[in-house]
Design a protein around this motif. Structure first.
Motif, mmCIF file in Angstrom:
data_model
loop_
_atom_site.group_PDB
_atom_site.id
_atom_site.type_symbol
_atom_site.label_atom_id
_atom_site.label_comp_id
_atom_site.label_asym_id
_atom_site.label_seq_id
_atom_site.Cartn_x
_atom_site.Cartn_y
_atom_site.Cartn_z
ATOM 1 N N LYS A 11 52.905 39.140 52.351
ATOM 2 C CA LYS A 11 52.070 38.018 52.823
ATOM 3 C C LYS A 11 50.747 38.524 53.405
ATOM 4 C CE LYS A 11 55.378 36.686 55.606
ATOM 5 N NZ LYS A 11 56.412 37.685 55.289
ATOM 6 N N SER A 12 50.875 39.531 54.290
ATOM 7 C CA SER A 12 49.646 40.048 54.913
ATOM 8 C C SER A 12 48.762 40.732 53.879
ATOM 9 C CB SER A 12 49.990 41.044 56.022
ATOM 10 O OG SER A 12 50.663 40.377 57.045
ATOM 11 N N THR A 13 49.387 41.373 52.892
ATOM 12 C CA THR A 13 48.582 42.036 51.860
ATOM 13 C C THR A 13 47.790 40.988 51.084
ATOM 14 O OG1 THR A 13 50.332 43.677 51.723
ATOM 15 C CG2 THR A 13 48.691 43.712 49.974
ATOM 16 N N LEU A 14 48.425 39.828 50.833
ATOM 17 C CA LEU A 14 47.718 38.751 50.147
ATOM 18 C C LEU A 14 46.522 38.276 50.990
ATOM 19 C CD1 LEU A 14 49.384 35.933 48.175
ATOM 20 C CD2 LEU A 14 47.511 35.383 49.668
ATOM 21 N N ALA A 15 46.783 38.164 52.320
ATOM 22 C CA ALA A 15 45.690 37.750 53.216
ATOM 23 C C ALA A 15 44.555 38.774 53.154
ATOM 24 C CB ALA A 15 46.217 37.626 54.646
ATOM 25 N N GLN A 16 44.916 40.063 53.161
ATOM 26 C CA GLN A 16 43.895 41.119 53.114
ATOM 27 C C GLN A 16 43.121 41.062 51.799
ATOM 28 O OE1 GLN A 16 43.155 42.926 55.715
ATOM 29 N NE2 GLN A 16 44.815 41.933 56.843
ATOM 30 N N THR A 17 43.812 40.655 50.729
ATOM 31 C CA THR A 17 43.143 40.540 49.429
ATOM 32 C C THR A 17 42.096 39.433 49.482
ATOM 33 O OG1 THR A 17 45.205 41.211 48.397
ATOM 34 C CG2 THR A 17 43.568 40.217 46.949
ATOM 35 N N LEU A 18 42.463 38.311 50.118
ATOM 36 C CA LEU A 18 41.496 37.212 50.227
ATOM 37 C C LEU A 18 40.315 37.600 51.116
ATOM 38 C CD1 LEU A 18 43.900 34.153 50.633
ATOM 39 C CD2 LEU A 18 42.673 34.892 48.577
ATOM 40 N N MET A 19 40.569 38.520 52.053
ATOM 41 C CA MET A 19 39.487 38.955 52.952
ATOM 42 C C MET A 19 38.662 40.090 52.343
ATOM 43 S SD MET A 19 39.687 36.866 55.326
ATOM 44 C CE MET A 19 38.242 37.492 56.149
ATOM 45 N N GLN A 20 38.980 40.468 51.107
ATOM 46 C CA GLN A 20 38.251 41.540 50.397
ATOM 47 C C GLN A 20 38.578 42.931 50.949
ATOM 48 O OE1 GLN A 20 34.021 41.290 50.444
ATOM 49 N NE2 GLN A 20 33.870 40.674 48.344
ATOM 50 N N ARG A 21 39.643 43.038 51.767
ATOM 51 C CA ARG A 21 39.961 44.353 52.328
ATOM 52 C C ARG A 21 40.912 45.114 51.424
ATOM 53 N NH1 ARG A 21 41.225 42.201 58.371
ATOM 54 N NH2 ARG A 21 39.113 41.579 58.910
ATOM 55 N N GLN A 22 41.522 44.413 50.470
ATOM 56 C CA GLN A 22 42.498 45.022 49.573
ATOM 57 C C GLN A 22 42.197 44.532 48.156
ATOM 58 O OE1 GLN A 22 45.018 47.134 50.554
ATOM 59 N NE2 GLN A 22 45.404 47.365 48.383
ATOM 60 N N PRO A 23 41.815 45.453 47.242
ATOM 61 C CA PRO A 23 41.508 44.971 45.886
ATOM 62 C C PRO A 23 42.777 44.527 45.157
ATOM 63 C CG PRO A 23 41.286 47.371 46.049
ATOM 64 C CD PRO A 23 41.621 46.888 47.413
ATOM 65 N N LEU A 24 42.613 43.595 44.245
ATOM 66 C CA LEU A 24 43.757 43.155 43.424
ATOM 67 C C LEU A 24 44.144 44.277 42.466
ATOM 68 C CD1 LEU A 24 42.752 39.546 42.347
ATOM 69 C CD2 LEU A 24 44.871 40.182 43.474
#
Ligand SMILES: Nc1ncnc2c1ncn2[C@@H]1O[C@H](COP(=O)(O)OP(=O)(O)OP(=O)(O)O)[C@@H](O)[C@H]1O
Length: 564
Positions: free
Chosen positions: A361-374
């Motif tokens: 869940k948090s990784t998905l949030a980080q993806t939306l915040m541009q902190r984690q690339p897809l």
């Protein structure tokens, strides 16, 4: 690296040249005075050329003394170190840097920034002064007693070779010393913060032993560096004093054989002594400078890494407010895909995301915040723009992320609330939302200081301030990650009510596992088996066994807590 240092503060470099010339000519005044004094004492006359030289040197020395304060305050060293500091701080404080990166940078590199001034105000002027005095020395010896010129030249060459050999050894010693220092510092920072936890588990003695071992290692590495410095000084002294002693002996022999005047020999001897004093100074400062070299390399590496072209051309800025986010693809970390999904967030619809711990869940949030690339796929903003192309600083002006632990800054409650808001009606807005009501009971109201990391407020109050700050900032979208998890039910319910109200016009994702939240949300996304199942609380409970189990587990837990 030397070339890069040389290029820093280039506009002010001429001041070093002026300073050097003044310093050098004033230093040589001693030689000409001794030489002229010896001529007068031994022959009763003084060479006219020598007298003119003394006159010029005297004028330059007075001018140099008058200007030296101003030159050193506004000189090359100040401009160069400011130049380097700006480059380094710009490279360090970037949105992509982690807190640890920034902390390490500040601990290790700021002291290097201070130490590096020695290169500009001491190393370079001393080297140039050495060269100038050396050329004069060799010129004088060549013209009055050419046969002995090979001795100081040989001594300098021998010394250069010795220093080259020692440098390799010195670099290794310094590197080991810095690594040991960092290890000790890291343990101190990490474990000292958690000291009460260590004591709770009776592990403080183990910590003390480990820290003592680190300290001992650091002591030994420090001794190694000191030993190396002393040994290299001895070797350098042997080459230098040996050559100079032999040189002076040759001059004495020439005086005895009447092939060299005593006054000239005294002049050459004084010139040699001046050169020698400069050389000893150079040797000392060189040691200090060498010890900063590995740190300096790291500093330039940080600057270069920041200047390196980014893989993606994330330079788009969004003109319109963000009202729609569509994630299609695989979320996860390198070599660890967590979920493949198709999730749409739109302004006006609150989506609650839940799922087992560690599901992503948090990784998905980080993806939306541009902190984690897809890992695969893309996130489309407003149906057209790929999120990967949006400039990170621009994205942060549209979307806010709030995690389970609120980050408050030193200052008052008001200071914290108004970080992103300057509108006059903010108190009315909070009143309407029912947020931060606790402030009314505080004697100083909104002017109450929050303390270090908000320590003067309760966790629930801290979270309310953080939510209120985000709401007042009036962003397009909000990602709330377990903001209601670690606080009491009253505060949590109040925050949920605000989030629901906010979502009437904004794009909002709420990650939560709290039963109260899940039951009150109209639209839920449940993360299970690396995919998202969407629906209402009732439909998910009926159709997805894993969700029903999660709810039952929560209910059991709540019952157990209630009966304790
Ligand atoms: N920076 C990271 N690098 C590599 N793996 C990570 C990183 N952060 C998290 N993970 C891993 O990714 C997985 C998902 O973590 P994530 O924090 O997204 O889960 P979560 O669903 O939010 O969990 P929780 O409900 O406990 O907060 C975990 O296995 C975690 O170990």
């Amino acid at each position: 690296m030397i070339k890069r240092l040389w290029q820093l503060g280039a506009a002010q470099r001429w001041k070093m040249g002026v300073q050097l010339l003044g310093q050098w000519l004033s230093r040589l005044l001693v030689v000409t005075l001794v030489w002229a004094g010896a001529q007068w004492a031994l022959r009763g006359t003084v060479n006219v050329g020598l007298l003119s030289l003394i006159g010029i040197q005297l004028v330059v020395t007075v001018l140099y003394l008058l200007a030296s304060g101003w030159l050193s305050r506004n000189g090359w060293a100040a401009a160069a170190s400011q130049d380097l500091q700006e480059q380094f701080l710009n490279a360090t404080f970037r949105p992509t840097q982690t807190t640890t990166d920034v902390m390490q940078g500040l601990q290790q590199d700021l002291s290097t920034l201070r130490a590096v001034t020695i290169f500009f105000d001491t190393i370079i002027p001393t080297i140039l002064q050495l060269i100038l005095t050396g050329v004069v020395l060799i010129g004088v010896v060549l013209s009055v007693h050419a046969r002995t010129v090979a001795i100081p030249v040989g001594g300098i060459l021998l010394l250069g070779m010795g220093m080259g050999l020692l440098q390799g050894l010195g670099n290794r010693q310094n590197l080991a010393y810095i690594q040991s220092f960092n290890q000790m510092g890291q343990r101190f920072l990490d474990d000292f913060l958690g000291m009460s936890t260590l004591i709770m588990y009776q592990r403080q003695h183990r910590y003390a032993r480990d820290f003592a071992a680190d300290s001992e290692d650091y002591r030994q590495k420090t001794m190694g560096v000191l030993r190396y410095q002393l040994q290299s000084l001895t070797i350098m002294d042997f080459c230098l004093y040996g050559a100079i002693g032999y040189f002076l002996l040759a001059q004495v022999n020439a005086v005895k054989a009447h092939t060299l005047a005593l006054s000239t020999a005294l002049g050459i001897g004084t010139l040699t002594a001046v050169w020698l004093i400069d050389f000893r100074q150079f040797g000392y400062f060189m040691h200090v400078f060498m010890s900063t070299l590995p740190k300096l390399r790291h500093l330039f590496a940080v600057i270069d890494a920041a200047a390196a072209p980014q893989k993606t051309a994330a330079a788009v800025t969004l003109d319109a407010p963000v009202t729609r986010l569509q994630l299609t693809g695989t979320v996860g970390h390198t070599d660890q895909p967590l979920l493949t999904t198709d999730l749409t967030l739109t302004a006006g619809q609150l989506v609650g995301l839940t799922g087992p711990s560690g599901s992503g869940k948090s990784t998905l949030a980080q993806t939306l915040m541009q902190r984690q690339p897809l890992l695969a796929g893309k996130v489309l903003v407003n149906g057209t723009t790929d999120l990967a192309t949006v400039a990170p600083t621009d994205w942060l002006t549209h979307l806010v992320y709030l995690g389970p632990t609120a980050k408050l800054f030193a200052g008052s409650i008001q200071d914290n609330l108004l970080l992103g808001n300057r509108t006059a009606d903010w108190q009315q807005r909070l009143h309407d939302l029912g947020l931060c009501r606790f402030v009314a009971d505080l004697p100083a109201g909104y002017a109450t200081p929050v303390g270090e990391n908000g320590a003067q407020l309760s966790p629930g109050q801290r979270q309310q301030v953080a939510v209120a700050r985000a709401v007042l900032a009036n962003k397009d979208g909000y990602v709330f990650d377990e903001v209601t998890s670690n606080i009491d039910p009253d505060n949590a319910n109040q925050i949920l009510a605000v989030i629901q109200q906010l979502a009437q016009t904004k794009l909002v994702l709420l990650i939560t596992h709290r039963l109260d939240d899940l039951q009150r949300l109209d639209h839920l996304a449940f993360l299970t088996d690396q995919r998202l199942v969407q629906g209402t609380f009732t439909s998910l409970q009926a159709q997805v066994p894993a969700f029903a189990q999660l709810v039952q587990a929560q209910q059991r837990l709540l019952k157990e807590v209630a009966t304790v």
